[in-house]
Motif scaffolding. Structure first.
Motif, PDB file in Angstrom:
ATOM      1  N   ALA A 139      46.131  41.260  36.576  1.00  0.00           N
ATOM      2  CA  ALA A 139      44.956  42.091  36.304  1.00  0.00           C
ATOM      3  C   ALA A 139      44.207  41.573  35.083  1.00  0.00           C
ATOM      4  CB  ALA A 139      45.375  43.546  36.110  1.00  0.00           C
ATOM      5  N   SER A 140      44.936  41.197  34.040  1.00  0.00           N
ATOM      6  CA  SER A 140      44.297  40.645  32.849  1.00  0.00           C
ATOM      7  C   SER A 140      43.622  39.320  33.168  1.00  0.00           C
ATOM      8  CB  SER A 140      45.331  40.465  31.737  1.00  0.00           C
ATOM      9  OG  SER A 140      44.719  39.993  30.555  1.00  0.00           O
ATOM     10  N   ALA A 141      44.303  38.483  33.963  1.00  0.00           N
ATOM     11  CA  ALA A 141      43.724  37.201  34.353  1.00  0.00           C
ATOM     12  C   ALA A 141      42.436  37.394  35.151  1.00  0.00           C
ATOM     13  CB  ALA A 141      44.737  36.390  35.158  1.00  0.00           C
ATOM     14  N   ALA A 142      42.408  38.394  36.013  1.00  0.00           N
ATOM     15  CA  ALA A 142      41.213  38.653  36.811  1.00  0.00           C
ATOM     16  C   ALA A 142      40.030  39.039  35.917  1.00  0.00           C
ATOM     17  CB  ALA A 142      41.492  39.752  37.843  1.00  0.00           C
ATOM     18  N   VAL A 143      40.291  39.834  34.895  1.00  0.00           N
ATOM     19  CA  VAL A 143      39.228  40.216  33.956  1.00  0.00           C
ATOM     20  C   VAL A 143      38.713  38.989  33.212  1.00  0.00           C
ATOM     21  CG1 VAL A 143      38.730  41.500  31.836  1.00  0.00           C
ATOM     22  CG2 VAL A 143      39.991  42.598  33.689  1.00  0.00           C
ATOM     23  N   ALA A 144      39.637  38.163  32.712  1.00  0.00           N
ATOM     24  CA  ALA A 144      39.228  36.968  31.975  1.00  0.00           C
ATOM     25  C   ALA A 144      38.408  36.038  32.866  1.00  0.00           C
ATOM     26  CB  ALA A 144      40.457  36.242  31.429  1.00  0.00           C
TER      27      ALA A 144
END
Length: 196
Positions: A139-144
C-alpha cells in the motif's frame, strides 16, 4: 520554520497538537501501523507525548515538518505524514494512515500536497525526496509510485524495526521528475496494494 497547513479541500495537513494525543494513541493500536512502521509497540500515551515534544516540535523548528492527516479542517487525526532530514536538499517522506481511511486515496492526496510543498521554491525547495518501506508494504509502495517516486531498489537488511533488521524497498523523486505515476516499478512491489 513557519507552520504550514496544506489542503486540497478534501485532505487537511496540520501540525499535530496535544489535543490529538488520545486519537494518535488510538490509531497506533492498529496492528498494521505497528507492523509497517518503527513506532513503539505497544504504543501508549507517553509515546505520543514524546512524539509531539521530541519529534514534531524540533522538526518544525528545523524544516523537517510532521503533519497530522485529517479529512476535515477540524477533524480528528486519521494519519501522520512526516519528513526526515537526509542531508542538504534531501528529505525522506514517511507516513501511516488509520484503517477507516485506507483505500480512499487519502494518503495519495496527502503525499501530493507534501511533494508540492517540498519542491516549491517558496516551500522547502528540496532537490530530492526519498521513500523507503519494509518489503511487503504494498500500500505504501502504491502511494509512492502514484506520486512519481521512481523505484531505486531493494536494500537487504537495510532497515531496523524495534531491534530487528528488515529488508526495504527504496524509491525517490527529484524536483525535476513529473508528479504522475512512475514507470519501472517491479510488479511484485506495488501489485495488489490498495490505494492508501
Amino acid at each position: 520554520m513557519f507552520e504550514h497547513t496544506l489542503t486540497d479541500g478534501t485532505v487537511w495537513l496540520t501540525r499535530p497538537a496535544a489535543a490529538d494525543i488520545d486519537r494518535i494513541v488510538e490509531c497506533c493500536q492498529d496492528p498494521d501501523i505497528a507492523r509497517w512502521t518503527t513506532i513503539p509497540s505497544p504504543y501508549g500515551r507517553a509515546d505520543a507525548e514524546y512524539f509531539l515534544d521530541g519529534v514534531v516540535a524540533p522538526g518544525w523548528a528545523s524544516e523537517v515538518p510532521v503533519w497530522a492527516v485529517r479529512t476535515a479542517a477540524d477533524g480528528p487525526v486519521d494519519g501522520m505524514l512526516g519528513l526526515h532530514d537526509r542531508g542538504p536538499g534531501v528529505r525522506e517522506i514517511g507516513f501511516w494512515l488509520s484503517p477507516r481511511c485506507r483505500g480512499l486515496g487519502v494518503m495519495s492526496r496527502a503525499v501530493t500536497l507534501v511533494c508540492d510543498f517540498a519542491f516549491a521554491p517558496d516551500g522547502l525547495a528540496v532537490a530530492r525526496l526519498t521513500w523507503r518501506a519494509m518489503v511487503g508494504n504494498q500500500a505504501s509502495a502504491a502511494v509512492a509510485r502514484r506520486n512519481g517516486f521512481r523505484y531505486e531498489g531493494l536494500a537487504r537488511l537495510g532497515g531496523l524495526q524495534r531491534g530487528a533488521r528488515v529488508d526495504e524497498w527504496h524509491a525517490a523523486r527529484l524536483a525535476t521528475d513529473p508528479p504522475g505515476p512512475a514507470d519501472g516499478w517491479p510488479a511484485a512491489v506495488f501489485g495488489g496494494g490498495a490505494d492508501a
